[in-house]
Design an enzyme around this catalytic site. Structure first.
Site, short mmCIF file in Angstrom:
data_model
loop_
_atom_site.label_atom_id
_atom_site.label_comp_id
_atom_site.label_asym_id
_atom_site.label_seq_id
_atom_site.Cartn_x
_atom_site.Cartn_y
_atom_site.Cartn_z
N GLN A 146 -39.26 102.53 -5.01
CA GLN A 146 -39.89 103.94 -5.35
C GLN A 146 -40.20 104.31 -4.10
O GLN A 146 -40.33 105.50 -3.93
CB GLN A 146 -40.96 103.27 -6.82
CG GLN A 146 -40.92 105.35 -7.16
CD GLN A 146 -41.83 104.59 -8.44
OE1 GLN A 146 -42.53 104.30 -8.70
NE2 GLN A 146 -40.96 105.05 -9.26
N GLN A 160 -39.80 106.85 10.32
CA GLN A 160 -40.44 105.72 9.36
C GLN A 160 -39.65 105.25 8.73
O GLN A 160 -39.35 103.64 8.78
CB GLN A 160 -42.34 107.06 8.79
CG GLN A 160 -42.87 105.92 8.33
CD GLN A 160 -43.50 105.24 9.33
OE1 GLN A 160 -43.25 105.04 10.03
NE2 GLN A 160 -44.22 103.69 8.84
N ALA A 187 -48.06 134.47 31.07
CA ALA A 187 -48.59 135.27 29.91
C ALA A 187 -47.09 134.46 28.85
O ALA A 187 -46.24 134.78 29.17
CB ALA A 187 -47.93 136.67 30.56
N ILE A 222 -37.01 129.99 30.09
CA ILE A 222 -35.95 131.28 30.27
C ILE A 222 -34.45 130.34 29.29
O ILE A 222 -34.14 129.32 30.52
CB ILE A 222 -35.51 132.14 31.17
CG1 ILE A 222 -37.32 132.24 31.11
CG2 ILE A 222 -34.11 132.94 30.14
CD1 ILE A 222 -37.70 133.46 30.51
N THR A 223 -34.36 129.88 27.96
CA THR A 223 -33.71 129.21 27.57
C THR A 223 -32.17 130.15 27.85
O THR A 223 -31.83 130.97 27.98
CB THR A 223 -33.30 129.74 25.91
OG1 THR A 223 -35.16 128.48 25.60
CG2 THR A 223 -33.12 128.60 25.56
N SER A 228 -48.44 133.07 24.76
CA SER A 228 -48.73 133.50 23.15
C SER A 228 -49.00 135.35 23.70
O SER A 228 -48.71 136.15 23.33
CB SER A 228 -49.86 132.74 22.98
OG SER A 228 -49.75 131.58 23.02
N ALA A 264 -35.81 137.09 28.61
CA ALA A 264 -37.15 137.18 29.31
C ALA A 264 -38.07 137.83 28.96
O ALA A 264 -38.32 138.33 29.86
CB ALA A 264 -36.53 137.12 30.25
N GLU A 267 -40.70 131.15 20.48
CA GLU A 267 -40.49 132.59 19.52
C GLU A 267 -41.70 132.57 19.33
O GLU A 267 -42.23 132.98 18.75
CB GLU A 267 -39.64 132.35 18.83
CG GLU A 267 -38.36 132.70 19.54
CD GLU A 267 -36.88 133.63 19.09
OE1 GLU A 267 -37.59 133.91 18.47
OE2 GLU A 267 -35.72 133.08 19.44
C1 LIG Z 1 -38.27 124.50 25.57
C2 LIG Z 1 -38.77 126.33 25.94
C3 LIG Z 1 -37.57 126.70 25.90
C4 LIG Z 1 -38.61 128.80 25.54
N1 LIG Z 1 -37.53 129.09 25.95
C5 LIG Z 1 -38.15 131.01 26.01
C6 LIG Z 1 -37.22 131.64 26.40
O1 LIG Z 1 -35.54 131.87 26.06
N2 LIG Z 1 -37.54 132.98 26.48
C7 LIG Z 1 -39.23 133.59 26.75
O2 LIG Z 1 -39.30 134.82 26.56
N3 LIG Z 1 -39.57 132.47 26.24
C8 LIG Z 1 -39.71 131.35 25.98
N4 LIG Z 1 -40.14 129.78 25.58
C9 LIG Z 1 -41.78 130.33 25.90
C10 LIG Z 1 -42.37 130.26 24.34
O3 LIG Z 1 -42.36 131.04 23.62
C11 LIG Z 1 -43.42 130.22 25.37
O4 LIG Z 1 -43.95 128.90 25.41
C12 LIG Z 1 -44.66 129.57 23.80
O5 LIG Z 1 -45.09 131.53 23.21
C13 LIG Z 1 -46.44 129.69 23.41
O6 LIG Z 1 -46.97 129.91 25.03
P1 LIG Z 1 -47.67 128.81 26.45
O7 LIG Z 1 -46.69 127.94 26.53
O8 LIG Z 1 -47.75 130.05 27.54
O9 LIG Z 1 -48.71 128.67 25.70
P2 LIG Z 1 -50.18 129.08 25.85
O10 LIG Z 1 -50.09 130.81 25.11
O11 LIG Z 1 -50.93 129.24 27.23
O12 LIG Z 1 -50.95 128.67 24.34
C14 LIG Z 1 -51.38 126.93 24.45
C15 LIG Z 1 -52.38 126.46 23.14
O13 LIG Z 1 -53.32 127.67 22.89
C16 LIG Z 1 -52.64 128.30 21.08
N5 LIG Z 1 -53.52 130.39 21.49
C17 LIG Z 1 -53.09 130.66 22.09
N6 LIG Z 1 -53.39 131.92 21.90
C18 LIG Z 1 -54.01 131.31 20.41
C19 LIG Z 1 -54.64 132.47 20.08
N7 LIG Z 1 -55.19 133.80 19.95
N8 LIG Z 1 -55.23 131.69 19.02
C20 LIG Z 1 -54.87 130.79 18.45
N9 LIG Z 1 -54.59 130.14 19.50
C21 LIG Z 1 -54.03 130.16 20.50
C22 LIG Z 1 -51.34 128.56 20.86
O14 LIG Z 1 -51.08 128.30 19.74
C23 LIG Z 1 -50.78 127.40 22.14
O15 LIG Z 1 -51.22 126.26 20.64
C24 LIG Z 1 -39.76 128.63 25.95
C25 LIG Z 1 -40.61 127.32 25.64
C26 LIG Z 1 -40.54 126.37 26.17
C27 LIG Z 1 -41.13 124.97 25.84
#
Ligand SMILES: Cc1cc2nc3c(=O)[nH]c(=O)nc-3n(C[C@H](O)[C@H](O)[C@H](O)COP(=O)(O)OP(=O)(O)OC[C@H]3O[C@@H](n4cnc5c(N)ncnc54)[C@H](O)[C@@H]3O)c2cc1C
Length: 385
Positions: A285, A343, A136, A163-164, A138, A130, A370
Site C-alpha cells: 500500500q 525512489q 541580467a 541561449i537554448t 531575473s 535571446a 523562462e
Molecule cells: C539550460 C538553460 C536554458 C536557458 N534558455 C534560455 C533562452 O533560450 N533564452 C534566454 O533568454 N534565457 C534562457 N535561460 C536563462 C534563464 O531564463 C535564467 O537562467 C533565469 O531567468 C534565471 O536567471 P539567472 O540564471 O541569472 O538567475 P538569477 O536571476 O541570478 O537568480 C538567482 C536566484 O535568485 C532568485 N531571485 C532573483 N531575483 C529574485 C527576487 N526578486 N525575489 C526572489 N528571488 C529572486 C532566483 O529565483 C534564483 O533562485 C536559460 C537558462 C538555462 C539554465
C-alpha cells in the site's frame, strides 16, 4: 487522463486526442530510442528534429497563412508534452521554435512574418530567443546589449547568455537597449540571423540535465542589420518579450508534464515487475499511495496547464497569472514526481541504466528557465485578482 473537451476552442476534442496519439506514436518510435544516448553524449537530438520535421510537428504554432500548421495553444502543448515524455531535450525543438518566433508573430511587421516564419514552418530554420545575459537573468531589463542606429541599419553589440539551441538555430530574437535612459521602455527587439557578420557562439554549457539541448552564449560583435529587422516599434521590445513569456511559460509547463508522465509511466511498470518480500512491490500500500499522489498531482498540473492554454488562445486578461501559475505548479510537480519515481526504483533508479534519473535531472530546469519559480510567484502576486 481527462479529455480536453472543456478547453477545446476551435476544433473538436477528438482532434486534440488524435494529435496526441500521432505524436505519442512518433515519439515512442523515433525519439525515445535515442533519449538515453543523447543525454549520455550531450549531443543534439538530430533524429528527433528529422522526425518532427518529416511529420510537420517541429513548429506547429506557425499560422497557416505563413505556411504553418496553425495549431492552437492546446495542440502545441500536447505536442511538447508528448515529446518531453520521451525526451525532454527534444521537446525544446517545438518549444523554443515557438519561444523564438512568437515575438515576430505578436509584434512583427508583415514583411518580417513572411520572411522568417516560412522557413521555420518548412523546417529549414529553427528560431531561438535571446533575452538573458550574464548579469541580467531575473532582472532581464538590466541588460547591457546595445543597438545603435546608423542610417538604415542598427549595430548590435553585447553578450546573450544561456541561449537554448544557439548555434543550431538560424534565427534569433534578440532584445537590446536602444535608449539607456528608459530602462525597460528603452529596449527593442530584433531578428538576428546566424549568418550575420559578427555573430558567434560560446562553448556549450555543461549542464545537469537537458544535455541534448545546446545552451550557449551568443556574441554580437558590431552586428549590422537592416532597420526593418526591428520587431515592432522602437522601445517595445521588452513588452513583447514579456508578452511572449505569458504564452510560452505554458509550453514549459507542458514540458514538465511530459517529463513527469514519462517517469510515472516507467515507475508504474517497474513496481509491477520488481519483487521483494515474495511479491511485486506494487502490491504494497505504501507504494500504491505514492503512485496515487504522483498521478493526482500530475493531473492537477495538467488541468491548470490546459486551462492556461485556453486562456492563451483566447487572450484572456488573466493569462499572465495563469501562465505563471501553470509553469510554476507543473514544474514543481515534475520535480516531485520524478524524484518519487527514482525512489520507487530504489538503487536501480539512481543509476543511468534506468531512465528516471535522467528525467529527474531534466525536470529541474523547468523550475528555472523562462523565469525562476520565485519570479513566477512575483508575477502571480502582482496580478492577484
Ligand atoms: C539550460 C538553460 C536554458 C536557458 N534558455 C534560455 C533562452 O533560450 N533564452 C534566454 O533568454 N534565457 C534562457 N535561460 C536563462 C534563464 O531564463 C535564467 O537562467 C533565469 O531567468 C534565471 O536567471 P539567472 O540564471 O541569472 O538567475 P538569477 O536571476 O541570478 O537568480 C538567482 C536566484 O535568485 C532568485 N531571485 C532573483 N531575483 C529574485 C527576487 N526578486 N525575489 C526572489 N528571488 C529572486 C532566483 O529565483 C534564483 O533562485 C536559460 C537558462 C538555462 C539554465
Amino acid at each position: 487522463m481527462a479529455g480536453t473537451t472543456d478547453f477545446d476552442l476551435y476544433r473538436p476534442a477528438e482532434e486534440h486526442d488524435m494529435l496526441r496519439d500521432t505524436i505519442r506514436a512518433l515519439a515512442e518510435a523515433k525519439i525515445a530510442p535515442f533519449a538515453a544516448e543523447v543525454d549520455e553524449e550531450g549531443r543534439f537530438p538530430q533524429e528527433a528534429l528529422d522526425a518532427l520535421v518529416a511529420s510537420d510537428l517541429h513548429a506547429v504554432h506557425v499560422p497557416e497563412e505563413y505556411g504553418g500548421a496553425g495549431a492552437d495553444a492546446l495542440a502545441t502543448v500536447i505536442v511538447i508534452e508528448e515529446v518531453a515524455r520521451a525526451c525532454a531535450s527534444s521537446s525544446l525543438i517545438p518549444a523554443v521554435n515557438k519561444l523564438g518566433s512568437l515575438p515576430v508573430i505578436l509584434s512583427g511587421s508583415e514583411d518580417l512574418k513572411k520572411k522568417y516564419l516560412g522557413p521555420l514552418a518548412k523546417g529549414d530554420a529553427m528560431f531561438s530567443y535571446a533575452l538573458s545575459e550574464p548579469d541580467a537573468g531575473s532582472d532581464a531589463a538590466g541588460m547591457k546589449t546595445k543597438a545603435v542606429r546608423d542610417g538604415d541599419f542598427w549595430v548590435l553589440n553585447g553578450v546573450k547568455r544561456w541561449i537554448t539551441n544557439a548555434g543550431v538555430s538560424e534565427y534569433y530574437t534578440v532584445m537590446a537597449v536602444t535608449d539607456p535612459t528608459k530602462r525597460s521602455k528603452g529596449i527593442s527587439a530584433f531578428v538576428v540571423e546566424k549568418s550575420d557578420e559578427g555573430v558567434s557562439f560560446g562553448a556549450p554549457e555543461r549542464k545537469l540535465g537537458i544535455k541534448g539541448s545546446p545552451t550557449r552564449e551568443v556574441y554580437l560583435d558590431n552586428v549590422r542589420i537592416p532597420a526593418d529587422r526591428m520587431i515592432g516599434e522602437e522601445g517595445t521590445g521588452f513588452a513583447t518579450a514579456m508578452k511572449t513569456l505569458d504564452h510560452t511559460r505554458i509550453t514549459i509547463a507542458a514540458q514538465a508534464l511530459g517529463i513527469a508522465q514519462g517517469a510515472l509511466d516507467y515507475a508504474k511498470g517497474y513496481v509491477q515487475e520488481r519483487k521483494q518480500f515474495g511479491k511485486p512491490i506494487g502490491d504494497f500500500q505504501g507504494i500504491q499511495f505514492m503512485l496515487a499522489d504522483m498521478a493526482m498531482k500530475l493531473e492537477a498540473a495538467r488541468q491548470l496547464t490546459y486551462a492556461a492554454a485556453a486562456k492563451s488562445e483566447r487572450l484572456d486578461g488573466d493569462l499572465t497569472s495563469f501562465g505563471a501559475a501553470a509553469k510554476c505548479f507543473a514544474s514543481d510537480v515534475a520535480m516531485e514526481v520524478t524524484t518519487d519515481a527514482v525512489q520507487l526504483l530504489g538503487g536501480y533508479g539512481y543509476t543511468r541504466d534506468y531512465p528516471v534519473e535522467r528525467m529527474m535531472r531534466d525536470a529541474k530546469i523547468t523550475q528555472i528557465y523562462e523565469g525562476t519559480n520565485q519570479v513566477q510567484r512575483i508575477v502571480m502576486a502582482r496580478n492577484l485578482p
